[in-house]
Design a protein around this motif. Structure first.
Motif, mmCIF file in Angstrom:
data_model
loop_
_atom_site.group_PDB
_atom_site.id
_atom_site.type_symbol
_atom_site.label_atom_id
_atom_site.label_comp_id
_atom_site.label_asym_id
_atom_site.label_seq_id
_atom_site.Cartn_x
_atom_site.Cartn_y
_atom_site.Cartn_z
ATOM 1 N N GLN A 324 25.950 41.492 38.271
ATOM 2 C CA GLN A 324 26.538 40.139 38.210
ATOM 3 C C GLN A 324 27.934 40.140 37.603
ATOM 4 N N TYR A 325 28.313 41.265 36.958
ATOM 5 C CA TYR A 325 29.665 41.342 36.395
ATOM 6 C C TYR A 325 30.549 42.334 37.145
ATOM 7 N N CYS A 326 30.103 42.765 38.339
ATOM 8 C CA CYS A 326 30.964 43.623 39.174
ATOM 9 C C CYS A 326 32.042 42.768 39.833
ATOM 10 N N THR A 327 31.614 41.696 40.484
ATOM 11 C CA THR A 327 32.589 40.816 41.132
ATOM 12 C C THR A 327 33.247 39.934 40.060
ATOM 13 N N ASP A 328 34.260 39.180 40.473
ATOM 14 C CA ASP A 328 35.084 38.467 39.495
ATOM 15 C C ASP A 328 34.268 37.497 38.636
ATOM 16 N N ASN A 329 34.548 37.532 37.351
ATOM 17 C CA ASN A 329 33.844 36.685 36.393
ATOM 18 C C ASN A 329 34.734 36.530 35.164
ATOM 19 N N ALA A 330 34.364 35.624 34.267
ATOM 20 C CA ALA A 330 35.214 35.409 33.086
ATOM 21 C C ALA A 330 34.664 36.092 31.841
ATOM 22 N N VAL A 331 33.426 36.633 31.946
ATOM 23 C CA VAL A 331 32.867 37.366 30.804
ATOM 24 C C VAL A 331 33.760 38.562 30.487
ATOM 25 N N MET A 332 34.165 39.266 31.525
ATOM 26 C CA MET A 332 35.000 40.464 31.335
ATOM 27 C C MET A 332 36.363 40.090 30.726
ATOM 28 N N VAL A 333 36.851 38.905 31.070
ATOM 29 C CA VAL A 333 38.143 38.429 30.538
ATOM 30 C C VAL A 333 37.997 38.111 29.048
ATOM 31 N N ALA A 334 36.913 37.392 28.711
ATOM 32 C CA ALA A 334 36.678 37.033 27.302
ATOM 33 C C ALA A 334 36.393 38.280 26.471
ATOM 34 N N SER A 335 35.666 39.233 27.070
ATOM 35 C CA SER A 335 35.325 40.454 26.335
ATOM 36 C C SER A 335 36.577 41.256 25.981
ATOM 37 N N LEU A 336 37.459 41.423 26.952
ATOM 38 C CA LEU A 336 38.714 42.135 26.657
ATOM 39 C C LEU A 336 39.580 41.288 25.709
ATOM 40 N N GLY A 337 39.483 39.965 25.867
ATOM 41 C CA GLY A 337 40.221 39.055 24.974
ATOM 42 C C GLY A 337 39.861 39.290 23.515
ATOM 43 N N TYR A 338 38.592 39.596 23.264
ATOM 44 C CA TYR A 338 38.141 39.861 21.885
ATOM 45 C C TYR A 338 38.912 41.066 21.300
ATOM 46 N N HIS A 339 39.048 42.131 22.085
ATOM 47 C CA HIS A 339 39.753 43.330 21.583
ATOM 48 C C HIS A 339 41.228 43.033 21.340
ATOM 49 N N LYS A 340 41.818 42.227 22.220
ATOM 50 C CA LYS A 340 43.226 41.870 22.022
ATOM 51 C C LYS A 340 43.374 40.927 20.821
ATOM 52 N N PHE A 341 42.369 40.067 20.609
ATOM 53 C CA PHE A 341 42.379 39.168 19.445
ATOM 54 C C PHE A 341 42.380 39.996 18.160
ATOM 55 N N LYS A 342 41.483 40.999 18.114
ATOM 56 C CA LYS A 342 41.389 41.843 16.912
ATOM 57 C C LYS A 342 42.692 42.596 16.667
ATOM 58 N N ALA A 343 43.375 42.943 17.772
ATOM 59 C CA ALA A 343 44.644 43.676 17.633
ATOM 60 C C ALA A 343 45.834 42.717 17.497
ATOM 61 N N LYS A 344 45.545 41.436 17.437
ATOM 62 C CA LYS A 344 46.564 40.375 17.319
ATOM 63 C C LYS A 344 47.603 40.443 18.446
ATOM 64 N N LEU A 345 47.122 40.732 19.628
ATOM 65 C CA LEU A 345 48.041 40.799 20.780
ATOM 66 C C LEU A 345 48.013 39.441 21.490
ATOM 67 N N PHE A 346 48.853 38.541 21.039
ATOM 68 C CA PHE A 346 48.836 37.181 21.575
ATOM 69 C C PHE A 346 50.012 36.927 22.518
ATOM 70 N N ALA A 347 49.794 35.978 23.426
ATOM 71 C CA ALA A 347 50.874 35.550 24.321
ATOM 72 C C ALA A 347 51.396 34.211 23.808
ATOM 73 N N ASP A 348 52.502 33.743 24.397
ATOM 74 C CA ASP A 348 52.944 32.401 24.022
ATOM 75 C C ASP A 348 52.966 31.514 25.265
ATOM 76 N N LEU A 349 53.459 30.294 25.090
ATOM 77 C CA LEU A 349 53.360 29.321 26.189
ATOM 78 C C LEU A 349 54.325 29.592 27.337
ATOM 79 N N THR A 350 55.112 30.660 27.223
ATOM 80 C CA THR A 350 55.962 31.030 28.363
ATOM 81 C C THR A 350 55.188 31.922 29.347
ATOM 82 N N LEU A 351 53.924 32.187 29.048
ATOM 83 C CA LEU A 351 53.126 33.079 29.904
ATOM 84 C C LEU A 351 53.152 32.624 31.372
#
Ligand code: KG4
Ligand code: ZN
Length: 358
Positions: A324-351
């Motif tokens: 169920q997570y092979c095809t496109d889904n948002a779980v994978m996005v949120a999961s990677l988001g967690y690692h970027k959150f911990k590393a404080k890798l944030f974007a701004d509103l110019t994204l």
């Protein structure tokens, strides 16, 4: 909605978990999910557009964009409701901003920027392909590195040297059609329903994979790149004659003939994917192989890769994304988001959305 696959990971609950809202609109799925601490799936909502694109035999960007506009708000609202969280419980908003159809990506990016501004939460930019890779490691606690990751989807076929979720290094990718694209186009030639991957797989079950010798493009002894346009053309020529002037034989073919073409095509694509992954494993001395992306739902590919990993010396561990997570889904996005959150890798509103991104 907690995914049973990940229950084992809940174990010891920390006092305050990190909740990431993930948003995905890179192609033809509008998806949102809330994931805690990178792997506890609190909700996952997907509105698929397959029915809208079916009659065209492929994705029509304008239709995709319009459908994302209609679905983005209800999908996000449902993800938050099902997760039983309020806006205060969300720590950041992660959104796939590349690669993909820009007219589709822009809808998710705009929604994420709006929520980030309104809720005063950090915004995290996610590479959709790196997120696919995350699906394979979602529930793994003892990941042995380095790993080779094969991502096979409708838009991409890529091999990565994976040593951390944040910096997968591209080893090779397709120089023309992606594997999933080849499945979709060959299904079209054989008049099998869209999306082509599952239809070809189903037809191939009754076919002989050795009936037709379709080409396996290896692009040189050391290459880790892929090329699938040749095999698609070979199937076309097989059905319409070398000069394309002959009559299209598909309508007069028996079900068995169609099954044999599907099975022979699938075998050729899988052969190439396995061989290139094997090369990459040797190249980097990988201990683990990761498989993700829509085509990773294919049982032939999963089984053959499993055999390759078991028979390698020394044997490798294979981690495959749950179907169920092979095809496109948002779980994978949120999961990677967690690692970027911990590393404080944030974007701004110019994204901005970007069509490309490796
Ligand atoms: O990852 P995905 O959902 O979207 C992109 O990021 O492109 O992948 C969609 C692709 C389509 O080309 C579809 O035909 C293919 O994955 N696919 C499969 C199977 N299920 C989906 N290909 C082969 N076998 C399958 N069972
Ligand atoms: Zn994808």
């Amino acid at each position: 909605m907690t995914d049973p696959v990940c229950l084992a990971n809940i174990g010891f609950m920390k006092s305050k978990s990190i909740n990431i809202l993930g948003i995905e609109t890179s192609c033809d799925e509008t998806a949102a999910a809330v994931v805690a601490d990178g792997n506890i799936i609190k909700s996952s909502i997907i509105a698929s557009q397959t029915k809208l694109h079916e009659k065209y035999g492929g994705i029509v960007p304008e239709i995709a964009s319009r459908a994302h506009i209609e679905k983005i708000y209800p999908v996000i609202a449902e993800a938050i409701e099902r997760a039983e969280v309020g806006e205060d419980d969300i720590d950041a908003i992660a959104v796939a901003n590349q690669p993909g159809l820009t007219v589709a990506l822009v809808i998710g990016v705009t929604a994420a920027k709006t929520l980030s501004l309104m809720w005063e939460k950090p915004l995290i930019a996610i590479n959709h392909l790196h997120a696919h890779l995350q699906s394979a490691v979602l529930c793994e606690k003892d990941l042995e590195l380095p790993a080779v990751a094969l991502i096979v989807s409708g838009g991409h076929t890529s091999l990565y040297d994976y040593r951390s979720p944040l910096e997968p290094k591209l080893l090779g990718s397709t120089i023309d059609d992606a594997a999933g694209e080849a499945f979709d186009k060959v299904a079209n030639i054989l008049r099998l329903p869209y999306p082509g991957g599952p239809s070809i797989e189903e037809a191939a079950e009754k076919g002989n994979p050795e009936a037709i010798e379709f080409p396996r493009s290896m692009l040189g002894a050391d290459s880790l790149d892929f090329s699938f346009s040749g095999i698609k053309t070979a199937v076309l020529y097989y059905c319409r004659g070398q000069d394309m002037k002959g009559e299209d034989k598909v309508d007069s073919m028996s079900e068995q003939e169609i099954a044999d073409i599907a099975a022979s095509f699938q075998a050729a694509v899988v052969d190439v994917l396995i061989k290139k992954t094997e090369r990459a494993v040797e190249r980097i001395g990988a201990k683990t192989v990761l498989l993700g992306g829509g085509v990773a739902a294919n049982n032939q590919l999963r089984n053959r890769l499993q055999t390759m990993c078991e028979t390698a010396v020394p044997a490798k561990k294979l981690l495959v994304a749950p179907k169920q997570y092979c095809t496109d889904n948002a779980v994978m996005v949120a999961s990677l988001g967690y690692h970027k959150f911990k590393a404080k890798l944030f974007a701004d509103l110019t994204l901005e959305p970007k069509a490309c991104g490796l």
